[in-house]
Design a protein around this motif. Structure first.
Motif, PDB file in Angstrom:
ATOM      1  N   SER A 157       2.619   9.766  36.448  1.00  0.00           N
ATOM      2  CA  SER A 157       3.245   9.035  37.546  1.00  0.00           C
ATOM      3  C   SER A 157       2.301   7.954  38.107  1.00  0.00           C
ATOM      4  CB  SER A 157       3.745  10.025  38.599  1.00  0.00           C
ATOM      5  OG  SER A 157       3.027   9.929  39.767  1.00  0.00           O
ATOM      6  N   VAL A 158       1.001   8.237  38.123  1.00  0.00           N
ATOM      7  CA  VAL A 158       0.071   7.210  38.626  1.00  0.00           C
ATOM      8  C   VAL A 158       0.066   6.005  37.661  1.00  0.00           C
ATOM      9  CG1 VAL A 158      -2.316   6.709  39.307  1.00  0.00           C
ATOM     10  CG2 VAL A 158      -1.349   8.965  39.742  1.00  0.00           C
ATOM     11  N   ILE A 159       0.030   6.294  36.379  1.00  0.00           N
ATOM     12  CA  ILE A 159       0.040   5.186  35.402  1.00  0.00           C
ATOM     13  C   ILE A 159       1.317   4.363  35.588  1.00  0.00           C
ATOM     14  CG2 ILE A 159       0.191   4.583  32.933  1.00  0.00           C
ATOM     15  CD1 ILE A 159      -1.668   6.806  32.264  1.00  0.00           C
ATOM     16  N   GLU A 160       2.415   5.058  35.758  1.00  0.00           N
ATOM     17  CA  GLU A 160       3.698   4.368  35.926  1.00  0.00           C
ATOM     18  C   GLU A 160       3.646   3.394  37.115  1.00  0.00           C
ATOM     19  OE1 GLU A 160       6.866   7.310  34.647  1.00  0.00           O
ATOM     20  OE2 GLU A 160       7.493   6.676  36.661  1.00  0.00           O
ATOM     21  N   HIS A 161       3.117   3.877  38.246  1.00  0.00           N
ATOM     22  CA  HIS A 161       3.022   3.029  39.440  1.00  0.00           C
ATOM     23  C   HIS A 161       2.125   1.818  39.199  1.00  0.00           C
ATOM     24  CE1 HIS A 161       4.738   6.400  41.784  1.00  0.00           C
ATOM     25  NE2 HIS A 161       5.229   5.381  42.468  1.00  0.00           N
TER      26      HIS A 161
END
Ligand code: ASP
Length: 432
Positions: free
Chosen positions: A308-312
């Motif tokens: 999820s952090v990579i996605e953001h």
């Protein structure tokens, strides 16, 4: 059995080079479709005709007297035609361009380099001239219109056995001329070879094939005898300036072999590019590198989900329209590698948005990075390659800032400081 032979600018730079091209064409009757670039440099401090056409256009745009640029272009073509005793009416052609210059688009003007070269060469070798605007068709979004192009090329080839086509341009559905990116004649060669289902595509330049590394960096590097399309695209992407990247893309699914050959040494073997190659004995096929990258390293809190952090973070890059080259990662951190000049205008805004993402605990960056791609289809089958590579670089005291490997294990990418690029390439070349 059609062979499409494309001759680059240095192969047509003057009358002497035209004679060599004629000898090459006559040496093999399969060479029935010839694609040409505009005359290139005759010596280091010379000008390429295409550059002169761009210069001419700039003079016209800014209302600067442009006669002397016209004269320069004219004299190059007259020099070739006079020495070879050609009859094509260059005088009339140039009179027309001078009169009409204000009404001619940039694309049309710049395309005249290839147009006139093809006219002269066709007469010199006794082939039929075919204007690229009549056979290379583009849609308005600049994509090749394959079905129309194929139809027209097949029609022309049914009528004439031996033809010369100017590279670098084609036309839109309304007939107006559209030029390709610089170096686009390679692409014309690919388009023609694919459309005509050629047996082979020869690309004639002034070097005997592709070298394992840039000769400006490594002294007398070995030649690559065979390379796959995929390997070559990786090398081209990292700056190996041998064949237009789009030219490989256009032809690779048609599986037509490309031969890179030398007009100045026509009997030398050159390099063969195709879909699959013999494995051979060498582990590395080639090395290429480029400067000017920035690495942003994002660290997340231990508890947060990496996905999820990579996605953001990626959303922020896409918001600022910055393309991403690589994303190597570890448990709690990942790096995003981008071209420095793409990120510079938005750097501070982008950094502060990433800082604001929940679960991002730190963002650091490293500018002035170079990426080096070590390419080899044999790497995946031999264990210990990465270890050997890294220890060779480490032994020279060079710091590696980033490592990435492609999914098919066809290449390993290492990131070093810009100033270490050349030294690292030499070290890798020597180690293998
Ligand atoms: N003459 C054009 C250029 O200089 C196209 C080519 O040579 O392929 O970019």
């Amino acid at each position: 059995m059609i062979t499409v032979a494309k001759f680059g600018g240095s192969s047509l730079a003057n009358a002497k080079q035209f004679r060599k091209v004629k000898e090459i064409v006559e040496a093999d009757t399969n060479r029935s479709v010839i694609v040409v670039s505009a005359p290139g440099k005759r010596r280091a401090k010379d000008n390429k005709i295409t550059d002169l056409f761009y210069l001419l256009h700039a003079h016209i745009t800014y209302g600067v007297d442009h006669d002397h640029v016209f004269d320069l272009i004219e004299s190059r073509f007259f020099g070739i035609a006079d020495e070879l005793g050609l009859e094509f009416d260059l005088k009339q052609a140039f009179r027309h361009y001078r009169e009409e210059i204000q009404n001619v688009s940039l694309d049309e003007l710049v395309s005249r380099g290839e147009y006139l070269t093809a006219r002269l060469l066709a007469e010199f070798i006794g082939y039929v001239f075919v204007d690229a605007k009549d056979v290379i068709c583009f849609q308005y979004n600049s994509e090749v219109d394959w079905s129309e192009t194929k139809k027209r090329l097949l029609d022309v080839c049914a009528k004439h056995k031996n033809i010369v086509i100017p590279g670098f341009y084609g036309s839109y559905p309304n007939g107006s001329i559209h030029i390709m990116p610089r170096g686009g004649s390679d692409l014309t060669g690919s388009i023609v070879a694919k459309a005509l289902k050629a047996k082979r595509y020869e690309n004639w330049t002034d070097v005997s094939g592709i070298m394992k590394a840039d000769p400006k960096i490594v002294n007398h590097p070995d030649k690559i005898k065979e390379i796959t399309y995929h390997e070559l695209r990786e090398l081209s992407y990292m700056g190996a300036n041998v064949l237009h990247e789009e030219a490989i893309r256009a032809i690779q699914d048609a599986n037509i072999p490309i031969h890179m050959l030398n007009t100045n040494a026509m009997d030398e073997e050159g390099t063969l590019i195709r879909k699959t190659c013999e494995n051979g004995s060498s582990i590395i096929t080639g090395i290429a590198g480029k400067k000017g990258f920035t690495v942003l390293t994002v660290t997340k809190s231990n508890a947060a989900a990496k996905r999820s952090v990579i996605e953001h973070v990626l959303k922020v890059f896409s918001k600022f329209r910055v393309n991403i080259e690589h994303i190597p990662s570890s448990i709690d951190a990942f790096s995003v590698i981008v071209v420095s000049k793409d990120i510079e205008p938005v750097f501070f805004d982008l950094m502060s948005e990433i800082h604001r993402i929940e679960d991002v605990t730190d963002v650091t960056f490293e500018k002035d990075m170079a990426l080096i791609s070590v390419v080899g289809r044999n790497m995946s089958t031999k264990p210990g390659i990465a270890g050997k590579l890294f220890s060779a670089i480490g032994d020279k005291g060079i710091n590696i800032n980033m490592i990435a490997q492609s999914s098919q294990e066809i290449n390993i990418v290492v990131g070093v400081k810009n100033q270490d690029l050349e030294r690292t390439i030499r070290t890798i070349y020597d180690a293998f």
